[in-house]
Design a protein around this motif. Structure first.
Motif, PDB file in Angstrom:
ATOM      1  N   HIS A 109      57.478  43.300  35.030  1.00 41.87           N
ATOM      2  CA  HIS A 109      56.297  43.795  35.782  1.00 41.87           C
ATOM      3  C   HIS A 109      56.182  45.388  35.776  1.00 41.87           C
ATOM      4  O   HIS A 109      54.907  46.001  35.906  1.00 41.87           O
ATOM      5  N   MET A 110      57.255  45.971  35.863  1.00 42.81           N
ATOM      6  CA  MET A 110      57.256  47.469  35.836  1.00 42.81           C
ATOM      7  C   MET A 110      57.204  48.176  34.464  1.00 42.81           C
ATOM      8  O   MET A 110      56.767  49.162  34.071  1.00 42.81           O
ATOM      9  N   LEU A 111      58.033  47.465  33.553  1.00 44.77           N
ATOM     10  CA  LEU A 111      58.325  47.617  31.990  1.00 44.77           C
ATOM     11  C   LEU A 111      56.935  47.145  31.161  1.00 44.77           C
ATOM     12  O   LEU A 111      57.004  47.868  30.104  1.00 44.77           O
ATOM     13  N   GLY A 112      56.480  46.003  31.598  1.00 45.33           N
ATOM     14  CA  GLY A 112      55.424  45.379  30.764  1.00 45.33           C
ATOM     15  C   GLY A 112      56.623  44.352  30.038  1.00 45.33           C
ATOM     16  O   GLY A 112      57.501  44.004  30.306  1.00 45.33           O
ATOM     17  N   THR A 113      55.962  43.474  29.064  1.00 48.09           N
ATOM     18  CA  THR A 113      56.643  42.451  28.675  1.00 48.09           C
ATOM     19  C   THR A 113      57.263  42.828  27.024  1.00 48.09           C
ATOM     20  O   THR A 113      57.755  41.764  26.385  1.00 48.09           O
ATOM     21  N   ASN A 114      57.102  44.086  26.649  1.00 49.51           N
ATOM     22  CA  ASN A 114      57.647  44.431  25.259  1.00 49.51           C
ATOM     23  C   ASN A 114      59.011  45.019  25.628  1.00 49.51           C
ATOM     24  O   ASN A 114      59.547  45.771  24.634  1.00 49.51           O
ATOM     25  N   GLN A 115      59.807  44.993  26.655  1.00 52.84           N
ATOM     26  CA  GLN A 115      60.933  45.430  26.568  1.00 52.84           C
ATOM     27  C   GLN A 115      62.004  44.265  27.081  1.00 52.84           C
ATOM     28  O   GLN A 115      62.769  44.561  28.136  1.00 52.84           O
ATOM     29  N   PRO A 116      62.170  43.177  26.409  1.00 54.93           N
ATOM     30  CA  PRO A 116      63.167  42.124  27.024  1.00 54.93           C
ATOM     31  C   PRO A 116      64.722  42.474  26.837  1.00 54.93           C
ATOM     32  O   PRO A 116      65.276  42.063  27.671  1.00 54.93           O
ATOM     33  N   LYS A 117      64.994  43.244  25.870  1.00 56.01           N
ATOM     34  CA  LYS A 117      66.403  43.697  25.847  1.00 56.01           C
ATOM     35  C   LYS A 117      66.663  44.564  27.101  1.00 56.01           C
ATOM     36  O   LYS A 117      68.004  44.367  27.720  1.00 56.01           O
ATOM     37  N   LYS A 158      64.252  56.464  28.169  1.00 56.72           N
ATOM     38  CA  LYS A 158      62.730  56.412  28.188  1.00 56.72           C
ATOM     39  C   LYS A 158      62.010  55.822  29.207  1.00 56.72           C
ATOM     40  O   LYS A 158      60.964  56.104  29.612  1.00 56.72           O
ATOM     41  N   TYR A 159      62.595  54.509  29.484  1.00 57.05           N
ATOM     42  CA  TYR A 159      61.904  53.803  30.608  1.00 57.05           C
ATOM     43  C   TYR A 159      62.325  53.725  32.013  1.00 57.05           C
ATOM     44  O   TYR A 159      61.386  53.620  33.014  1.00 57.05           O
ATOM     45  N   LEU A 160      63.510  54.177  32.276  1.00 55.63           N
ATOM     46  CA  LEU A 160      64.085  54.255  33.568  1.00 55.63           C
ATOM     47  C   LEU A 160      64.565  55.675  34.011  1.00 55.63           C
ATOM     48  O   LEU A 160      65.229  55.852  34.913  1.00 55.63           O
ATOM     49  N   HIS A 161      64.423  56.547  33.042  1.00 54.55           N
ATOM     50  CA  HIS A 161      64.876  57.942  33.186  1.00 54.55           C
ATOM     51  C   HIS A 161      65.949  58.177  33.734  1.00 54.55           C
ATOM     52  O   HIS A 161      66.135  59.375  34.456  1.00 54.55           O
ATOM     53  N   CYS A 162      67.087  57.694  33.290  1.00 58.88           N
ATOM     54  CA  CYS A 162      68.366  57.902  33.330  1.00 58.88           C
ATOM     55  C   CYS A 162      69.308  57.302  32.558  1.00 58.88           C
ATOM     56  O   CYS A 162      68.903  56.412  31.766  1.00 58.88           O
ATOM     57  N   SER A 163      70.595  57.546  32.452  1.00 58.38           N
ATOM     58  CA  SER A 163      71.528  56.998  31.594  1.00 58.38           C
ATOM     59  C   SER A 163      71.854  55.695  32.185  1.00 58.38           C
ATOM     60  O   SER A 163      71.893  55.313  33.203  1.00 58.38           O
ATOM     61  N   PRO A 164      72.392  54.734  31.336  1.00 62.81           N
ATOM     62  CA  PRO A 164      72.919  53.408  31.718  1.00 62.81           C
ATOM     63  C   PRO A 164      73.933  53.436  32.809  1.00 62.81           C
ATOM     64  O   PRO A 164      73.707  52.848  33.694  1.00 62.81           O
ATOM     65  N   SER A 165      74.800  54.171  32.537  1.00 67.05           N
ATOM     66  CA  SER A 165      75.784  54.184  33.564  1.00 67.05           C
ATOM     67  C   SER A 165      75.441  54.731  34.770  1.00 67.05           C
ATOM     68  O   SER A 165      75.726  54.434  36.019  1.00 67.05           O
TER      69      SER A 165
END
Length: 363
Positions: free
Chosen positions: A217-225, A263-270
Motif C-alpha cells: 500500500h505504500m509502494l504500490g503494486t509494481n514492486q513485488p520483489k 529508491k523506495y525506502l531511502h536506505c541500504s538493505p542492511s
C-alpha cells in the motif's frame, strides 16, 4: 427506517446476553466499537436480538484510558446470566489484570460461556489459560509481549480472530468488524451490511485483514520483489538472512537490491534490516522482563556490546535506560509478518538453502 426480519428461527431465540468486563485504563473506542453494532442490530431488526451490560470486579467505577470515568452496570458477582463475556483492555494491561479477574474468567469458562477480548484484553484470557491452543488477535502494542509470555497461544497479526468459542480483536475500530461478522453469522449478511451502512462504514473488514498497512500500500503494486524481500526480513529477525542470499531468491543482483531499497525506502538493505531488529528489540525491552542479553539474542545480535552500540546510535539511549522511560511514551509500531509472505515463498527459500523450515519465523 426499514426493519429486517431475522427469520422464524431467530424470532424464537432468546436475546443473547453479553457482558463487557472493563479493566482499568480500557480503551473507550474499542468498547464503543463492540457495543454499537449490537444496539443497531436491535434497532434495525425491531427485535431485542442482544442484551449487554458492563462489569467490574466490585461494581465500582473504572477509568478509561482517555480519562473518562465509567460506572458499570454491575459487579461480576451480581451479573445477569450471560452467554458471552468480552474483556475490554487498554493501556498497561499487565498491571490491570488481577488474580480475581483470572479466577472469575476461569469460572465463566467452566460454565460454558463464550469468551472474547478487545484491544489488549486477550492478555487477561491468556493469563487465565483460556487461550491455550487457540488463535488470538491483540493490539499490536501487546503482541510481542504475549508471544514471549504465552507460548501456547497462537498469536496473529489479524484485526480479529474467531476461533471456535473464542472471539478476540485488536484495538480501535477492529471490534466493530468482529461484531459485524458475528451478527452476520447469527442473523444474516443483510443485517450486518445495513448496520455498516448506518455507521457510514464503507467496508466490513474480514479475518484476513491485518493490523499493519501492508508494504504494497505504500509502494504500490509494481514492486513485488521489494515486498517479498522486506517480508522475509520481517519474518527472520532472530536469524538474519544474508543479503546475497535474499537477492538470489528473488532473482535480482545485489546491486539491483540495493537500488530498490535506496529508491523506495531511502536506505541500504542492511540499514533497513537493522532498523527492523532494533524496533523489535525496543518492544521487547518495554513489554517484557527479558534481560538485555536475551533481547539481543532473539533480535539477531551476536554480542550484547554490539547490540548496545547499535541501539544507542539508533534511539539515542542505551538499552538499559529504555526501561526507565515512562510507560506512556511514544509507541513503536510492531513488525508482523505481512500478508505478502505466503507459505510457498517460505518453503521455496528453505529448499534453496537446503533446509526444511525457518526456525526464526516467530509469528
Amino acid at each position: 427506517m426499514s426493519q429486517f426480519n431475522p427469520g422464524a428461527q431467530a424470532q424464537n431465540r432468546a436475546p443473547q446476553s453479553i457482558g463487557f468486563l472493563l479493566l482499568d485504563n480500557f480503551t473507550l473506542i474499542s468498547l464503543a466499537s463492540a457495543v454499537e453494532p449490537l444496539r443497531m442490530a436491535n434497532q434495525l431488526s425491531g427485535r431485542e436480538l442482544y442484551r449487554w451490560c458492563t462489569l467490574t470486579l466490585d461494581g465500582g467505577q473504572v477509568w478509561a484510558s482517555d480519562g473518562l470515568q465509567i460506572t458499570p452496570d454491575s459487579s461480576v458477582a451480581n451479573a445477569p446470566a450471560l452467554d458471552t463475556v468480552i474483556v475490554c483492555g487498554g493501556v498497561g494491561i499487565q498491571r490491570s489484570v488481577t488474580r480475581e479477574h483470572v479466577s472469575w474468567l476461569q469460572s465463566q469458562a467452566r460454565q460454558g460461556r463464550r469468551l472474547g477480548a478487545v484491544c489488549t484484553g486477550s492478555w487477561a484470557l491468556a493469563c487465565a489459560g483460556l487461550l491455550d491452543g487457540f488463535d488470538c488477535s491483540v493490539h499490536w502494542e501487546c503482541l510481542a509481549a504475549m508471544q514471549e509470555a504465552f507460548p501456547r497461544v497462537t498469536m496473529s497479526t489479524r484485526l480479529f480472530t474467531l476461533d471456535r468459542n473464542r472471539y478476540t480483536s485488536s484495538g480501535g475500530t477492529a471490534p466493530l468488524d468482529m461484531m459485524l461478522h458475528l451478527i452476520s453469522r447469527e442473523h444474516g449478511r443483510e443485517l450486518s451490511a445495513a448496520i455498516s451502512e448506518m455507521f457510514v462504514y464503507e467496508r466490513i473488514r474480514n479475518e484476513q485483514d491485518h493490523q499493519r498497512v501492508p508494504l504494497k500500500h505504500m509502494l504500490g503494486t509494481n514492486q513485488p520483489k521489494l515486498q517479498e524481500i522486506v517480508a522475509l526480513m520481517e519474518a527472520n529477525l532472530e536469524e538474519p538472512i544474508d543479503l546475497d542470499e535474499l537477492a538470489v531468491y528473488v532473482n535480482v543482483s545485489r546491486r539491483q537490491l540495493e537500488r530498490l531499497f535506496q529508491k523506495y525506502l531511502h536506505c541500504s538493505p542492511s540499514r533497513y534490516y537493522l532498523k527492523l531488529r532494533l524496533i523489535r528489540a525496543r518492544q521487547l525491552l518495554k513489554q517484557t522482563p527479558m534481560s538485555i542479553i536475551e533481547v539481543a539474542s532473539v533480535c539477531g545480535f551476536v554480542s550484547t556490546p554490539h547490540f548496545s552500540k547499535c541501539y544507542r546510535e539508533y534511539f539515542g539511549i542505551p538499552p538499559r535506560d529504555e526501561r526507565m522511560t515512562p510507560s506512556n511514551s511514544q509507541p513503536v509500531a510492531l513488525l508482523p509478518i505481512p500478508q505478502a509472505l505466503m507459505p510457498g515463498a517460505m518453503s521455496a527459500l528453505s529448499q534453496a538453502r537446503g533446509e526444511s523450515t525457518f526456525a526464526s519465523v516467530r509469528l
